[in-house]
Design an enzyme around this catalytic site. Structure first.
Site, PDB file in Angstrom:
ATOM      1  N   ASP A  16       0.791  -1.232   0.000  1.00 11.70           N
ATOM      2  CA  ASP A  16       0.000   0.000   0.000  1.00 11.70           C
ATOM      3  C   ASP A  16       0.822   1.280   0.000  1.00 11.70           C
ATOM      4  OD1 ASP A  16      -2.333  -1.400  -0.062  1.00 11.70           O
ATOM      5  OD2 ASP A  16      -2.592  -1.411   2.116  1.00 11.70           O
ATOM      6  N   HIS A  96       4.403  -7.367  -0.587  1.00  9.85           N
ATOM      7  CA  HIS A  96       3.930  -8.306   0.414  1.00  9.85           C
ATOM      8  C   HIS A  96       5.031  -9.273   0.817  1.00  9.85           C
ATOM      9  CE1 HIS A  96       1.197 -10.947   2.483  1.00  9.85           C
ATOM     10  NE2 HIS A  96       0.279 -10.007   2.378  1.00  9.85           N
ATOM     11  N   LYS A 148       2.824   9.792  -1.635  1.00 13.28           N
ATOM     12  CA  LYS A 148       1.635  10.336  -0.962  1.00 13.28           C
ATOM     13  C   LYS A 148       2.001  11.645  -0.254  1.00 13.28           C
ATOM     14  CE  LYS A 148      -0.184   5.692  -0.617  1.00 13.28           C
ATOM     15  NZ  LYS A 148      -1.046   4.708   0.057  1.00 13.28           N
ATOM     16  N   LEU A 450       8.571 -50.101   2.804  1.00 13.11           N
ATOM     17  CA  LEU A 450       8.070 -49.791   4.145  1.00 13.11           C
ATOM     18  C   LEU A 450       8.713 -50.714   5.181  1.00 13.11           C
ATOM     19  CD1 LEU A 450       4.271 -49.477   3.310  1.00 13.11           C
ATOM     20  CD2 LEU A 450       5.812 -47.606   3.918  1.00 13.11           C
ATOM     21  N   SER A 451       8.676 -50.262   6.422  1.00 12.78           N
ATOM     22  CA  SER A 451       9.125 -51.118   7.515  1.00 12.78           C
ATOM     23  C   SER A 451       8.230 -52.357   7.533  1.00 12.78           C
ATOM     24  CB  SER A 451       9.007 -50.354   8.832  1.00 12.78           C
ATOM     25  OG  SER A 451       9.333 -51.193   9.909  1.00 12.78           O
ATOM     26  N   SER A 456      15.060 -56.705   4.737  1.00  8.45           N
ATOM     27  CA  SER A 456      16.239 -57.335   5.360  1.00  8.45           C
ATOM     28  C   SER A 456      16.230 -58.846   5.172  1.00  8.45           C
ATOM     29  CB  SER A 456      16.289 -57.007   6.862  1.00  8.45           C
ATOM     30  OG  SER A 456      16.616 -55.640   6.995  1.00  8.45           O
ATOM     31  N   SER A 523      14.492 -45.816   3.224  1.00  5.55           N
ATOM     32  CA  SER A 523      14.865 -44.750   2.266  1.00  5.55           C
ATOM     33  C   SER A 523      13.642 -44.196   1.535  1.00  5.55           C
ATOM     34  CB  SER A 523      15.925 -45.245   1.286  1.00  5.55           C
ATOM     35  OG  SER A 523      15.607 -46.497   0.731  1.00  5.55           O
TER      36      SER A 523
END
Lengths: 614, 298
Positions: A16, A96, A148, A450-451, A456, A523
């Site tokens: 402004d 902004h 202004k 996933l786990s 493994s 991972s």
């Protein structure tokens, strides 16, 4: 026509403060708002205007629907005007706070900045931020438009107070010129004509100042830099290198080198469609011929033999972070410098800079709009100059591999070590020798999933099978890595990235030893898996997606971890409150539900034989 | 002579070379208008002494001026460049035309949809286009390398920041880039450059006596027998020219005596209306271009 050439202007200021109104007024006064545009402006002013009963010139620049509805500027708008003396490109940057990245974007190309300050409000936090960004981005000339001015009682003392405050606070920034001007975008005071309202002001109007200023830094005096854009080879008789001169001057006959290889040659021709030239300078888009057939490709930098850039694969830089996703140290991004793309990662965040106070703050990562001083490492050496010396060859961008967003703008400070000193020692025994002694090819088999998906289990059975066949192997998994090498890491996103980076480097060393390495880690992020792939040679990395549904993994829950995660006792658990990004194109995709592990091992063995790894 | 035009020319050449170097299968959109004429000229310069390494694509709504089509075919023949011409046959078969269909529907089907069809059919991953930021307020916010998602849509709130000359050209399969080499040119720059480089343009840009009818305060040239005259309309011969060339039933001419480029530049000095004022389909509100671009328009 314009005899002073083009001036690129950035306008900035707080919300402004009236930047857009000021730009709209400049366009109007120089005859660049035409009747139908004026009619549209009058219509829009009635709908969206913020100045009752008057034309709202801000609407001439705020073009997007959302900007008009909310009376804000979101994105950089480009406007054009010219006078008999000069042509101007104006980048109107938003004030902004959350859009600060756009201001840096506008500043990267600007010769001069107009910083707008509301005479009623004076210097505010954002004013200082904008001045600091202008300085950071290398803008040397600033106009302080105190706007202004028609709306304050004692305009003269308000003007003087603001100008003094700003000049004092900007002193350490060392701008080459700093001109305060009292203006009003709404009434036009001192924009193109001197205002009767400010008889105490004796300086130039805004337009006069813009027409007169000599803002061209002496970029012709900088050393010649030519980033090669394309190799041009239309027929057997012609080979040339097309590109735009980033700085300096080049003549036919000049001795040059290709910066990275150091290979020397001379400029034999400067080719353009309008005929050959004897000389060309900064900004010219030309095609250079060389007198020797040296190896030059897109991304290379041609430079004078006597004034070479720095070459390194590690350097310090200021980074302006521009993405919603924060910086992850260690993650592999792609870096563009000149016409060259190379993988790069941030190896250290030295500190963050508070853009209001310029103070140094401790930081572990950088968020959107934050500025940090960082060390970076690239996968291959790059040629560069310090940004303070050369904006074109000292700047880079970082791009995220997955989203392809431009996540950061970078300004290089200095190289951390000479790449020429880090040439890997030539060893008498190398990877190929070590591998062939074991009758195998070094390979990293990377199990992700996933786990509880079975990574493994499969990795260990595969190792047994390979060992029985006489291969030399090793398995890296959470059990032998988390407790030793990586015992200092937790499970935040930042630590997960670092975890995989270290495992990747260890795998690389084991591969160099000639081993077949099996890595079994959740991972969860594609970017990290790709980073490991890129550490290794082509074909050396085999990604195995061990695929079981989340429901199945929760049912199995071999270590009872899902139960803990669901109870809130374990945080950042993949699949529960932390994301898993499945591979898009795994080398091997194993679906583990209702299948015997040995059948899955058979699949991997077949793949290894097919690819000639064993 | 004109440092300002020289720098615009060099910038455009740089952008075109960048597209050729970074994309697998680029194309140049060619509308046959003055901006396209300038782009083709710049492309020849950019790749000299080699050939232009991409084809041109013309979206033919089938309602183009006859002169435009003739000029296009002559250009293709003279330069030997590959010219792809695509018309949305399915739209034409549905009876979409500029007289009876709403202009926005007509443009969406015959231009926007047609463009998407041609880009997808040929698998183009980058399209060089002649848009200028001075044409429209939403164009003023567009990047030089502007990202389009798999639907070809532009998201003005999610644009990649564009710093220095380091363009981010990276995309995933199905996504594309629109590249705008003339981003920083104005209408006056285009004409000054056409004059300086002696670039041929469609004769419709120069004033001549042509049959016109007046509709909604705009002069429409009766270009062929398909023109649907409204009751009481009687074509009159007037001396007119065009500032912009769209589909003939939707593009207004202006009365003018300017028979060459110098005279056009003189008239522009005193012009009080913007260039796209003559486009009837673009007078439906200040944000109509933004809406069209979000849908995948040029």
């Amino acid at each position: 026509m314009s005899d002073r050439g083009m001036l690129r202007i950035l306008t900035c200021g707080a919300v402004d403060d009236g930047k857009s109104t000021l730009v709209g007024r400049l366009l109007f006064e120089t005859g660049h708002i035409l009747d139908d545009e004026m009619a549209a402006l009058e219509r829009d002013s009635r709908i969206y205007g913020t100045v009752a009963g008057e034309i709202d010139f801000a609407l001439a620049v705020d073009g997007l629907v959302i900007e008009r509805e909310q009376s804000i500027t979101i994105d950089v708008a480009h406007r054009y005007f010219s006078t008999s003396r000069r042509s101007f490109i104006v980048a109107d940057a938003p004030g902004h706070e959350q859009y600060t990245r756009n201001m840096a974007t506008g500043a990267s190309k600007a010769d001069l900045a107009i910083i707008v300050i509301d005479a009623r409000k004076g210097v505010v936090e954002q004013t200082e931020r904008h001045a600091n960004i202008c300085h950071l981005m290398g803008i040397r000339h600033v106009v302080l438009a105190i706007s202004k001015i028609d709306l304050v009682e004692d305009a003269q003392s308000a003007f003087r107070k603001i100008a003094e405050t700003f000049v004092l606070s900007a002193e350490p920034l060392g701008f080459a010129s700093l001109q305060p001007i009292p203006v009003s975008g709404v009434t036009g005071d001192n924009v193109t004509t001197r205002s009767g309202r400010t008889p105490w002001y004796t300086g130039p109007t805004l337009l006069e100042h813009l027409e007169q200023i000599d803002a061209a830094t002496d970029t012709k005096a900088l050393p010649f830099r030519f980033p090669v854009q394309r190799v041009v080879r239309p027929n057997q008789d012609f080979r040339g290198y097309a590109g735009t001169i980033a700085s300096g001057i080049v003549h036919v006959g000049d001795a040059i080198v290709s910066a990275l290889s150091g290979r020397p040659s001379r400029i034999s021709r400067i080719v353009t469609a309008d005929g050959d030239l004897q000389m060309a300078s900064i900004g010219d888009a030309v095609t250079l011929g060389l007198s020797d057939e040296i190896d030059v490709a897109r991304g290379d930098l041609l430079v004078p033999a006597t004034e070479r850039p720095e070459i390194s694969d590690q350097f310090a830089a200021q980074l302006i972070w521009m993405d919603e996703t924060h910086l992850l140290p260690g993650r592999s991004y792609v870096l563009r410098i000149g016409n060259r793309w190379v993988p790069a990662s941030i190896t250290a965040i030295k500190h963050r800079i508070d853009i209001h106070t310029r103070q140094h703050l401790a930081a572990r990562n950088l968020e959107l709009n934050e500025i940090g001083v960082c060390n970076l490492a690239t996968a291959l050496p790059i040629a560069f100059d310090a940004y303070a010396e050369n904006r074109e060859t000292g700047s880079f961008i970082l791009v995220d591999r997955i989203s392809n967003h431009t996540v950061a703008a970078g300004l290089i400070s200095f190289g951390l070590r000479r790449a020429t000193n880090i040439h890997v020692e030539e060893l008498f025994v190398d990877k190929a020798a070590r591998s062939s002694a074991k009758h195998q090819r070094a390979t990293v088999i990377w199990f992700t999933g996933l786990s509880g998906s079975g990574k493994s289990t499969i990795a260990k059975r595969l190792e047994k099978r390979l060992h029985d066949s006489g291969n030399h192997t090793y398995v890296l998994d959470g059990d032998n890595v988390r407790h030793g090498l990586n015992h200092d890491l937790g499970f935040t996103d930042t630590d997960r990235v670092e975890n995989i980076r270290r495992i990747g480097e260890v795998s690389k060393l084991f591969a160099d030893a000639g081993l077949i390495v099996m890595c079994s880690f959740i991972s969860p992020f594609r970017a990290e898996r790709r980073m490991v792939r890129e550490l290794l040679e082509d074909g050396e990395f085999i990604e195995v997606f061990v695929d079981a549904s989340l429901a199945e993994c929760q049912r199995r829950d071999p270590k009872g971890l899902y139960a803990k995660a669901l109870a809130g006792k374990v945080k950042n658990f993949t699949g529960i409150d932390s994301p898993y990004e499945p591979p898009e194109q795994a080398d091997i995709h194993l679906v583990t539900e209702n299948v015997e592990p040995d059948a899955l091992v058979d699949q991997i063995m077949a793949h290894l034989r097919e690819k000639g790894r064993i | 002579m004109t440092p300002h035009l020289n720098s615009l020319e060099a910038e455009a050449i740089h952008i075109m070379r960048e597209v050729a170097a970074e994309f697998r299968n680029p194309v140049m959109l060619y509308s046959v208008g003055k901006d396209s004429a300038v782009m083709l000229h710049l492309a020849k310069k950019a790749f000299f002494p080699g050939h232009i390494p991409f084809p041109l694509l013309h979206i033919d709504t089938s309602w183009k001026f006859r002169d435009v089509v003739a000029f296009r075919d002559a250009t293709a023949a003279q330069t030997g460049i590959r010219m792809i011409v695509h018309t949305n046959r399915e739209g034409a078969a549905r009876g979409i035309d500029p007289f009876t269909s709403a202009p926005t529907l007509y443009l969406r089907v015959m231009k926007t949809e047609a463009l998407k069809q041609a880009l997808e059919a040929n698998g183009f991953d980058a399209a060089i286009a002649g848009g200028r930021r001075d044409e429209d307020m939403s164009r003023a916010k567009e990047r030089i390398f502007s990202f389009r998602n798999v639907q070809h849509a532009w998201d003005p709130r999610n644009q990649r920041p564009e710093l220095w000359h380091l363009y981010n050209t990276r995309i995933h399969a199905g996504e594309s880039i629109r590249a705008f080499p003339l981003s920083n040119w104005t209408e006056a720059d285009i004409w000054t450059y056409i004059q300086r480089e002696n670039i041929p343009v469609v004769p419709l840009y120069f004033a001549a006596e042509r049959p016109v009818v007046e509709r909604h305060g705009t002069l429409i040239v009766v270009d062929d027998e398909r023109m649907q005259l409204q009751p009481g309309e009687q074509p009159q011969i007037r001396r007119v020219r065009f500032r912009t060339l769209g589909c003939y039933p939707l593009t207004g001419a202006i009365e003018s005596a300017a028979g060459d480029v110098a005279a056009i530049l003189d008239e522009m000095q005193v012009a009080r209306l913007s260039e796209r004022h003559g486009r009837l389909a673009e007078q439906d509100g200040s944000s109509s271009m933004e809406k069209k671009k979000r849908e995948g328009y040029f």
